[in-house]
Design an enzyme around this catalytic site. Sequence first.
Site, PDB file in Angstrom:
ATOM      1  N   SER A  44      -1.562   3.279  -1.463  1.00 39.20           N
ATOM      2  CA  SER A  44      -1.368   2.221  -0.469  1.00 39.20           C
ATOM      3  C   SER A  44       0.066   2.323   0.036  1.00 39.20           C
ATOM      4  CB  SER A  44      -1.575   0.854  -1.115  1.00 39.20           C
ATOM      5  OG  SER A  44      -0.904  -0.132  -0.345  1.00 39.20           O
TER       6      SER A  44
ATOM      7  N   HIS B   6      -4.623   4.511   1.712  1.00 39.32           N
ATOM      8  CA  HIS B   6      -5.161   3.149   1.802  1.00 39.32           C
ATOM      9  C   HIS B   6      -4.167   2.354   2.652  1.00 39.32           C
ATOM     10  CE1 HIS B   6      -7.221  -0.420   0.015  1.00 39.32           C
ATOM     11  NE2 HIS B   6      -6.022  -0.979   0.074  1.00 39.32           N
TER      12      HIS B   6
ATOM     13  N   ASP C 215      -3.226  -1.132   4.217  1.00 39.75           N
ATOM     14  CA  ASP C 215      -3.474  -2.572   4.100  1.00 39.75           C
ATOM     15  C   ASP C 215      -3.140  -3.267   5.403  1.00 39.75           C
ATOM     16  OD1 ASP C 215      -4.231  -3.024   1.275  1.00 39.75           O
ATOM     17  OD2 ASP C 215      -2.300  -2.059   0.888  1.00 39.75           O
TER      18      ASP C 215
ATOM     19  N   MET D  87      -2.842  -6.863   7.049  1.00 43.51           N
ATOM     20  CA  MET D  87      -2.731  -8.287   6.714  1.00 43.51           C
ATOM     21  C   MET D  87      -2.371  -9.051   7.974  1.00 43.51           C
ATOM     22  SD  MET D  87      -0.559  -7.833   3.242  1.00 43.51           S
ATOM     23  CE  MET D  87      -1.298  -7.062   1.800  1.00 43.51           C
TER      24      MET D  87
ATOM     25  N   HIS E   9      -8.031  -1.279   4.756  1.00 45.92           N
ATOM     26  CA  HIS E   9      -8.389  -2.483   3.985  1.00 45.92           C
ATOM     27  C   HIS E   9      -8.032  -3.682   4.862  1.00 45.92           C
ATOM     28  CE1 HIS E   9      -7.419  -5.171   0.220  1.00 45.92           C
ATOM     29  NE2 HIS E   9      -8.393  -5.656   0.952  1.00 45.92           N
TER      30      HIS E   9
ATOM     31  N   MET F 111      -7.627  -7.214   5.782  1.00 43.79           N
ATOM     32  CA  MET F 111      -7.487  -8.574   5.261  1.00 43.79           C
ATOM     33  C   MET F 111      -7.277  -9.504   6.439  1.00 43.79           C
ATOM     34  SD  MET F 111      -5.169  -7.617   1.954  1.00 43.79           S
ATOM     35  CE  MET F 111      -4.822  -5.952   2.538  1.00 43.79           C
TER      36      MET F 111
ATOM     37  N   MET G  86     -11.182  -6.032  -5.804  1.00 46.28           N
ATOM     38  CA  MET G  86      -9.761  -6.342  -5.913  1.00 46.28           C
ATOM     39  C   MET G  86      -9.404  -6.644  -7.366  1.00 46.28           C
ATOM     40  SD  MET G  86      -8.602  -5.889  -2.943  1.00 46.28           S
ATOM     41  CE  MET G  86      -6.915  -6.375  -3.325  1.00 46.28           C
TER      42      MET G  86
ATOM     43  N   ASP H  37      -8.149  -1.948  -6.545  1.00 47.31           N
ATOM     44  CA  ASP H  37      -6.915  -2.087  -5.756  1.00 47.31           C
ATOM     45  C   ASP H  37      -6.074  -3.237  -6.289  1.00 47.31           C
ATOM     46  OD1 ASP H  37      -5.002  -2.174  -3.751  1.00 47.31           O
ATOM     47  OD2 ASP H  37      -6.356  -2.990  -2.227  1.00 47.31           O
TER      48      ASP H  37
HETATM   49  C1  DX5 Z   1      -2.889  -6.177  -1.984  1.00 48.96           C
HETATM   50  C2  DX5 Z   1      -3.191  -4.833  -1.382  1.00 48.96           C
HETATM   51  C3  DX5 Z   1      -2.959  -3.675  -2.276  1.00 48.96           C
HETATM   52  C4  DX5 Z   1      -1.539  -3.475  -2.702  1.00 48.96           C
HETATM   53  C5  DX5 Z   1      -1.476  -2.507  -3.822  1.00 48.96           C
HETATM   54  O1  DX5 Z   1      -3.364  -7.163  -1.112  1.00 48.96           O
HETATM   55  O2  DX5 Z   1      -4.542  -4.785  -1.004  1.00 48.96           O
HETATM   56  O3  DX5 Z   1      -3.457  -2.491  -1.662  1.00 48.96           O
HETATM   57  O4  DX5 Z   1      -0.730  -3.016  -1.671  1.00 48.96           O
HETATM   58  O5  DX5 Z   1      -0.176  -2.488  -4.270  1.00 48.96           O
HETATM   59  P1  DX5 Z   1       0.189  -2.366  -5.809  1.00 48.96           P
HETATM   60  O6  DX5 Z   1      -0.341  -1.042  -6.260  1.00 48.96           O
HETATM   61  O7  DX5 Z   1       1.662  -2.450  -5.816  1.00 48.96           O
HETATM   62  O8  DX5 Z   1      -0.471  -3.509  -6.523  1.00 48.96           O
HETATM   63 ZN    ZN Z   2      -5.409  -2.922  -0.365  1.00 51.40          ZN
END
Ligand code: DX5
Ligand code: ZN
Length: 216
Positions: A6, A31, A33, A35, A65, A67, A138, A173
């Site tokens: 990620s 990956h 993310d 947000m 991913h 969100m 998750m 994740d």
């Molecule tokens: C959290 C994300 C993860 C996160 C993982 O909402 O979906 O992908 O970035 O980061 P680490 O490995 O630091 O938990």
């Molecule tokens: Zn993620």
Amino acid sequence: MLIAPSILNANNLDLKSDIQAAVTAGIRRFHIDIMDGHFVPNLSFGPQLVSDFKAQFPEIEAEIHLMSNQPEVLVPAFVKAGADLVELHYEAMTEEELNKWLDYLNEQHVKAGLVLSPDTPVTVLTKFKAKIQQVLLMTVYPGFGGQKFLPTAVSKVKQANELLAGQLPIEVDGGINAVTAKTARDAGASVIVAGSYIFKSGAIAGQVDELMEILR
Ligand code: DX5
Ligand code: ZN
């Protein structure tokens, strides 16, 4: 086993070299993310990042991913940007919308994933398993990198594999490190996301090598 780093906690001003270091170490999927500041209280990247990524690394998979509870805006935008796989949160929309957007991804020949937050039971997978190519469980509450792996996720990985008769890859994740990666693998996960473990270390290739070795 697939390791999907990620890039959330990579250095935003150094993304290309951070990604390149992981690719050189053997990574074939990232990956990403997304947000939206609404479904989760944090902001990250947009479609431009994904199209720049695919222009630079066309052979490497971009796993999104998502969100966000604005699929009508963002799902087509990330497909257009070149996403190889888009993962939608069960909690972010109605089941009707979820069906609609999973169908859309299938029509667009973009792999579809369903994401379950820690409090969502794996039984919901039954309704959608025919439309997805991957499940993301998750192992932290979504929103931030660098959180601690929730041990309750281990039994969910096992339950999901039983429910799906091992027919779909299960990804985990959040909070993955050398210890929790092994825990997740032993429970039946076959795709492992790792963010801060890889990018906050100052030694990206070394961390990738270590994870690969552990998961071999
Ligand atoms: C959290 C994300 C993860 C996160 C993982 O909402 O979906 O992908 O970035 O980061 P680490 O490995 O630091 O938990
Ligand atoms: Zn993620």
